[in-house]
Design a protein around this motif. Structure first.
Motif, mmCIF file in Angstrom:
data_model
loop_
_atom_site.group_PDB
_atom_site.id
_atom_site.type_symbol
_atom_site.label_atom_id
_atom_site.label_comp_id
_atom_site.label_asym_id
_atom_site.label_seq_id
_atom_site.Cartn_x
_atom_site.Cartn_y
_atom_site.Cartn_z
ATOM 1 N N TYR A 151 0.818 -1.210 0.000
ATOM 2 C CA TYR A 151 0.000 0.000 0.000
ATOM 3 C C TYR A 151 0.854 1.263 0.000
ATOM 4 O O TYR A 151 0.536 2.238 -0.690
ATOM 5 N N GLU A 152 1.946 1.264 0.757
ATOM 6 C CA GLU A 152 2.789 2.455 0.857
ATOM 7 C C GLU A 152 3.434 2.791 -0.490
ATOM 8 O O GLU A 152 3.499 3.956 -0.889
ATOM 9 N N LYS A 153 3.920 1.777 -1.214
ATOM 10 C CA LYS A 153 4.511 2.014 -2.531
ATOM 11 C C LYS A 153 3.497 2.623 -3.482
ATOM 12 O O LYS A 153 3.791 3.588 -4.202
ATOM 13 N N LEU A 154 2.292 2.094 -3.480
ATOM 14 C CA LEU A 154 1.233 2.621 -4.335
ATOM 15 C C LEU A 154 0.838 4.033 -3.912
ATOM 16 O O LEU A 154 0.543 4.886 -4.751
ATOM 17 N N SER A 155 0.861 4.282 -2.605
ATOM 18 C CA SER A 155 0.503 5.613 -2.092
ATOM 19 C C SER A 155 1.479 6.675 -2.582
ATOM 20 O O SER A 155 1.071 7.754 -3.039
ATOM 21 N N ILE A 156 2.779 6.387 -2.471
ATOM 22 C CA ILE A 156 3.791 7.349 -2.930
ATOM 23 C C ILE A 156 3.645 7.589 -4.428
ATOM 24 O O ILE A 156 3.719 8.731 -4.905
ATOM 25 N N ALA A 157 3.405 6.511 -5.185
ATOM 26 C CA ALA A 157 3.239 6.652 -6.630
ATOM 27 C C ALA A 157 2.044 7.547 -6.958
ATOM 28 O O ALA A 157 2.139 8.434 -7.816
ATOM 29 N N CYS A 158 0.936 7.334 -6.271
ATOM 30 C CA CYS A 158 -0.262 8.141 -6.523
ATOM 31 C C CYS A 158 -0.028 9.608 -6.161
ATOM 32 O O CYS A 158 -0.435 10.521 -6.905
ATOM 33 N N LEU A 159 0.636 9.843 -5.046
ATOM 34 C CA LEU A 159 0.936 11.224 -4.635
ATOM 35 C C LEU A 159 1.830 11.908 -5.670
ATOM 36 O O LEU A 159 1.620 13.079 -6.014
ATOM 37 N N ALA A 160 2.823 11.181 -6.158
ATOM 38 C CA ALA A 160 3.745 11.753 -7.151
ATOM 39 C C ALA A 160 3.017 12.093 -8.444
ATOM 40 O O ALA A 160 3.238 13.159 -9.028
ATOM 41 N N VAL A 161 2.147 11.195 -8.893
ATOM 42 C CA VAL A 161 1.387 11.457 -10.122
ATOM 43 C C VAL A 161 0.471 12.665 -9.923
ATOM 44 O O VAL A 161 0.366 13.536 -10.794
ATOM 45 N N ARG A 162 -0.146 12.759 -8.765
ATOM 46 C CA ARG A 162 -1.004 13.920 -8.470
ATOM 47 C C ARG A 162 -0.179 15.208 -8.397
ATOM 48 O O ARG A 162 -0.685 16.301 -8.687
ATOM 49 N N ASN A 163 1.092 15.086 -8.038
ATOM 50 C CA ASN A 163 1.987 16.253 -7.994
ATOM 51 C C ASN A 163 2.476 16.665 -9.378
ATOM 52 O O ASN A 163 3.175 17.671 -9.519
ATOM 53 N N GLY A 164 2.149 15.863 -10.383
ATOM 54 C CA GLY A 164 2.538 16.223 -11.750
ATOM 55 C C GLY A 164 3.604 15.355 -12.377
ATOM 56 O O GLY A 164 4.036 15.626 -13.508
ATOM 57 N N ALA A 165 4.059 14.311 -11.671
ATOM 58 C CA ALA A 165 5.058 13.408 -12.249
ATOM 59 C C ALA A 165 4.465 12.683 -13.453
ATOM 60 O O ALA A 165 3.287 12.318 -13.459
ATOM 61 N N LYS A 166 5.265 12.485 -14.480
ATOM 62 C CA LYS A 166 4.808 11.740 -15.652
ATOM 63 C C LYS A 166 4.737 10.256 -15.279
ATOM 64 O O LYS A 166 5.668 9.707 -14.690
ATOM 65 N N PHE A 167 3.638 9.624 -15.631
ATOM 66 C CA PHE A 167 3.338 8.256 -15.219
ATOM 67 C C PHE A 167 3.670 7.285 -16.353
ATOM 68 O O PHE A 167 3.118 7.375 -17.440
ATOM 69 N N ILE A 168 4.604 6.354 -16.075
ATOM 70 C CA ILE A 168 5.031 5.377 -17.078
ATOM 71 C C ILE A 168 4.929 3.971 -16.510
ATOM 72 O O ILE A 168 5.329 3.712 -15.371
ATOM 73 N N SER A 169 4.380 3.073 -17.316
ATOM 74 C CA SER A 169 4.307 1.659 -16.940
ATOM 75 C C SER A 169 5.111 0.843 -17.940
ATOM 76 O O SER A 169 5.009 1.057 -19.151
ATOM 77 N N THR A 170 5.904 -0.087 -17.431
ATOM 78 C CA THR A 170 6.792 -0.840 -18.319
ATOM 79 C C THR A 170 6.037 -1.704 -19.317
ATOM 80 O O THR A 170 6.510 -1.934 -20.422
ATOM 81 N N ASN A 171 4.857 -2.201 -18.926
ATOM 82 C CA ASN A 171 4.073 -3.015 -19.867
ATOM 83 C C ASN A 171 2.637 -3.153 -19.398
ATOM 84 O O ASN A 171 2.341 -3.018 -18.216
ATOM 85 N N PRO A 172 1.722 -3.438 -20.341
ATOM 86 C CA PRO A 172 0.300 -3.504 -20.011
ATOM 87 C C PRO A 172 -0.231 -4.897 -19.686
ATOM 88 O O PRO A 172 -1.446 -5.073 -19.580
ATOM 89 N N ASP A 173 0.646 -5.886 -19.505
ATOM 90 C CA ASP A 173 0.184 -7.261 -19.292
ATOM 91 C C ASP A 173 -0.651 -7.374 -18.015
ATOM 92 O O ASP A 173 -0.141 -7.169 -16.910
ATOM 93 N N THR A 174 -1.913 -7.728 -18.167
ATOM 94 C CA THR A 174 -2.789 -7.810 -16.988
ATOM 95 C C THR A 174 -2.605 -9.105 -16.217
ATOM 96 O O THR A 174 -2.954 -9.191 -15.040
ATOM 97 N N SER A 175 -2.065 -10.124 -16.870
ATOM 98 C CA SER A 175 -1.791 -11.382 -16.175
ATOM 99 C C SER A 175 -0.522 -12.001 -16.742
ATOM 100 O O SER A 175 -0.121 -11.704 -17.874
ATOM 101 N N ILE A 176 0.119 -12.841 -15.939
ATOM 102 C CA ILE A 176 1.342 -13.516 -16.380
ATOM 103 C C ILE A 176 1.217 -15.012 -16.099
ATOM 104 O O ILE A 176 0.711 -15.410 -15.051
ATOM 105 N N PRO A 177 1.667 -15.847 -17.045
ATOM 106 C CA PRO A 177 1.581 -17.299 -16.835
ATOM 107 C C PRO A 177 2.676 -17.781 -15.889
ATOM 108 O O PRO A 177 3.838 -17.380 -16.006
ATOM 109 N N THR A 178 2.308 -18.611 -14.935
ATOM 110 C CA THR A 178 3.272 -19.233 -14.021
ATOM 111 C C THR A 178 2.889 -20.698 -13.847
ATOM 112 O O THR A 178 1.834 -21.140 -14.314
ATOM 113 N N GLU A 179 3.742 -21.439 -13.144
ATOM 114 C CA GLU A 179 3.434 -22.841 -12.868
ATOM 115 C C GLU A 179 2.166 -22.979 -12.025
ATOM 116 O O GLU A 179 1.481 -23.991 -12.078
#
Length: 260
Positions: free
Chosen positions: A127-155
């Motif tokens: 939660y804390e990591k997400l909180s800082i990210a949200c605060l930064a984006v609200r402060n005007g930081a440009k928001f970048i995501s490395t990839n849009p994969d909504t799920s990943i295959p695992t064993e």
């Protein structure tokens, strides 16, 4: 089938499935290496460094080195460095994205007063990591995501991917990120730069239409669908823009090339 000067290759579903090597994949990479045909493994996985990806492939019997790998982390870091050299970044993610940002001379900070927020897959997200990210984006930081994969295959089955984690920040802030990885052209542009060939001389090989094949289509690069993973031959051929080619597996490509 055209013989290309360079090859861009997906991993999961194309080279291996979990811990199992896919039929023909090892032989195809050996064929490329033996014929001095350059190739890059193009992966949306931003949590691993190129040497870690290459090490896994090597242990599975593939001819692979760190310079054969381009990750969404590398493409993300290059994109930011080109746009704003020396930028400050708040990052959620593993060693792969952190190393890539550091390699490009970007400053990683642990607070919300930054130029960019970058999110890659983080199995220790909280939660804390997400909180800082949200605060930064609200402060005007440009928001970048490395990839849009909504799920990943695992064993264990399909688990939440980076796109799912990214959506938490999007829903909270109302800000859509810039995605870097497949099927976006940004990671493909990085791969083209690294392999040093014209797009007309390259082919993108993968199993999944919506990421691998679309990444080639979106970048004006020919595509080769392998029927060894998620998307079936019937599905890809029913798409508005089908792949340039589709084969049962990569042994078929070797047979075609050696029969010429």
């Amino acid at each position: 089938m055209k013989k290309y000067s360079g090859y861009l290759l997906d991993l999961d579903g194309t080279m291996y499935a979990g811990t199992e090597v896919i039929e023909g994949a090892r032989e195809f990479i050996a064929y490329l290496a033996n014929n001095n045909l350059p190739y890059l493994f193009v992966t949306n996985n931003a949590s691993k460094r190129p040497d870690e990806v290459a090490d896994k492939l090597s242990k599975m019997g593939f001819v692979a080195h760190a310079n054969n790998v381009v990750t969404s982390a590398m493409a993300t870091a290059s994109y930011i460095a080109d746009e704003k050299p020396g930028a400050t970044v708040y990052v959620i993610g593993g060693t792969g994205i952190r190393q890539a940002l550091d390699d490009e001379g970007l400053e990683i900070k642990e607070d919300e007063h930054v130029d960019y927020v970058v999110i890659g897959l983080d199995v220790d997200i909280n939660y804390e990591k997400l909180s800082i990210a949200c605060l930064a984006v609200r402060n005007g930081a440009k928001f970048i995501s490395t990839n849009p994969d909504t799920s990943i295959p695992t064993e264990r089955g399909f688990l939440p991917g980076n796109g799912a984690l990214t959506s938490v920040i999007t829903v909270s802030t109302g800000v859509e990120p810039k995605f870097i990885g497949k099927p976006m052209p940004t990671i493909m542009n990085k791969a083209v730069e690294m392999i040093g060939l014209d797009k007309s001389e390259l082919v993108m090989i993968g199993d999944l239409y919506m990421t691998d094949i679309m990444s080639g289509i979106n970048s004006d690069i020919d595509t080769l669908h392998v029927q060894t993973g998620v998307s079936t031959y019937e599905q890809v051929m029913a798409e508005a823009v089908p792949p340039t080619y589709s084969v049962k597996n990569l042994l078929e490509v070797i047979d075609i090339y050696e029969g010429e």
